[in-house]
Design an enzyme around this catalytic site. Structure first.
Site, mmCIF file in Angstrom:
data_model
loop_
_atom_site.group_PDB
_atom_site.id
_atom_site.type_symbol
_atom_site.label_atom_id
_atom_site.label_comp_id
_atom_site.label_asym_id
_atom_site.label_seq_id
_atom_site.Cartn_x
_atom_site.Cartn_y
_atom_site.Cartn_z
ATOM 1 N N GLY A 34 -9.285 -2.831 6.535
ATOM 2 C CA GLY A 34 -8.661 -3.943 7.085
ATOM 3 C C GLY A 34 -9.434 -4.522 8.269
ATOM 4 C CG ASP A 92 -0.322 -3.472 7.214
ATOM 5 O OD1 ASP A 92 -0.971 -4.361 7.556
ATOM 6 O OD2 ASP A 92 -0.253 -2.711 6.206
ATOM 7 N N GLY A 104 -1.237 -3.355 3.672
ATOM 8 C CA GLY A 104 -1.305 -4.938 3.566
ATOM 9 C C GLY A 104 -2.746 -5.263 2.873
ATOM 10 N N GLY A 105 -3.746 -4.385 3.276
ATOM 11 C CA GLY A 105 -5.201 -4.605 2.681
ATOM 12 C C GLY A 105 -5.531 -4.271 1.067
ATOM 13 C CD GLU A 111 -5.737 1.861 3.962
ATOM 14 O OE1 GLU A 111 -6.255 1.033 4.427
ATOM 15 O OE2 GLU A 111 -4.446 1.732 3.787
ATOM 16 C CE LYS A 129 -1.176 -5.499 12.491
ATOM 17 N NZ LYS A 129 -1.847 -6.531 13.321
#
Length: 260
Positions: A34, A92, A104-105, A111, A129
């Site tokens: 990200g 996020d 989101g990425g 991850e 955030k």
């Protein structure tokens, strides 16, 4: 560098710069995916080149792997590393208990695997955030392509009994085609508005056939480093129950900002 950094990029940069201070030579480090994590990779690359930092980096996506190699970080796989000293990644959303929404990425599966294979996870983020309750950001759920519409229907059915405000699930797109993850899966984005019980929702979603993993990171994050555009950085440690603040100065004509 083309133009001055935006306030949001300044906040991301100072958070990444502060988080990089937790990295020591000899460490095996998980590298997130990200825009915020990319700042971290650049900071570590500068430390490798300028300060002689020696680390092994385990990237969480092909994009991160490419950037890490580009800036001079020695990249290895998680299987080669076996276990990590530290993972640093963005988020996020995060709440006061340092529960997260990530993905989101599009790299939530790698991850989460990398983060849970680490002694410690540090999240870097800008102040925007932080939320009172998770859910305003759509919750990503990675699903296998086979029967994905059936999986979507099962997910939406399960949401009826969950403590959420919205129940709509949409297939993430890349142009006119479905977005494809590094593992060749699809992503359903759940538009929930507010998640009342993230722990329960995470467990229930992962019981649905076709669901590979969801973007709720519960009891995984140990520290969050929050950056602000004026250079202030706050470090919150959920285990120690401490909060510390510092001021980080930076110059935009530094090598780190070239070609940005």
């Amino acid at each position: 560098m083309s133009g001055e950094l935006s306030p949001i990029d300044k906040a991301k940069f100072v958070a990444a710069k502060r988080a990089a201070e937790f990295v020591e030579s000899g460490m095996r480090v998980g590298l997130g995916t990200g825009s915020t994590a990319a700042w971290l990779v650049r900071c570590l690359g500068e430390m490798v080149r300028e300060e002689g930092l020696r680390i092994k980096g385990v990237p969480t996506s092909t994009r991160t792997a490419e950037l890490a190699r580009e800036v001079g970080i020695d990249v290895i796989s998680l299987d080669e590393a076996k276990w990590l000293d530290l993972t640093i990644d963005g988020a996020d959303e995060f709440d006061e208990e340092l529960n997260l929404i990530k993905g989101g990425g599009g790299a939530l599966l790698q991850e989460k695997i990398v983060a849970t294979a680490s002694d410690q996870m540090i999240v870097i983020a800008d102040a925007a955030k932080e939320v009172g309750h998770l859910g305003a950001f759509p919750l990503p759920v990675e699903v296998i392509p086979f029967g994905w519409q059936t999986t979507q229907a099962l997910v939406e059915e399960v949401l009826i009994s969950m403590d959420v405000m919205g129940r709509n699930a949409t297939l993430r797109m890349n142009g006119d085609r479905a977005y494809i993850t590094d593992e060749a899966n699809y992503i359903l984005d759940l538009h929930l508005s507010r998640i009342g019980n993230p722990r329960q929702l995470s467990m229930v979603l992962n019981q649905i056939p076709g669901v590979v993993e969801n973007g709720l990171f519960i009891d995984i994050c140990d520290k969050v480093v929050v950056g602000r555009s004026d250079g202030r950085v706050e470090v919150r440690d959920i285990n120690e129950g401490t909060v510390s603040e510092s001021q980080l100065d930076f110059v935009e004509d530094d090598n780190l900002f070239r070609d940005i």
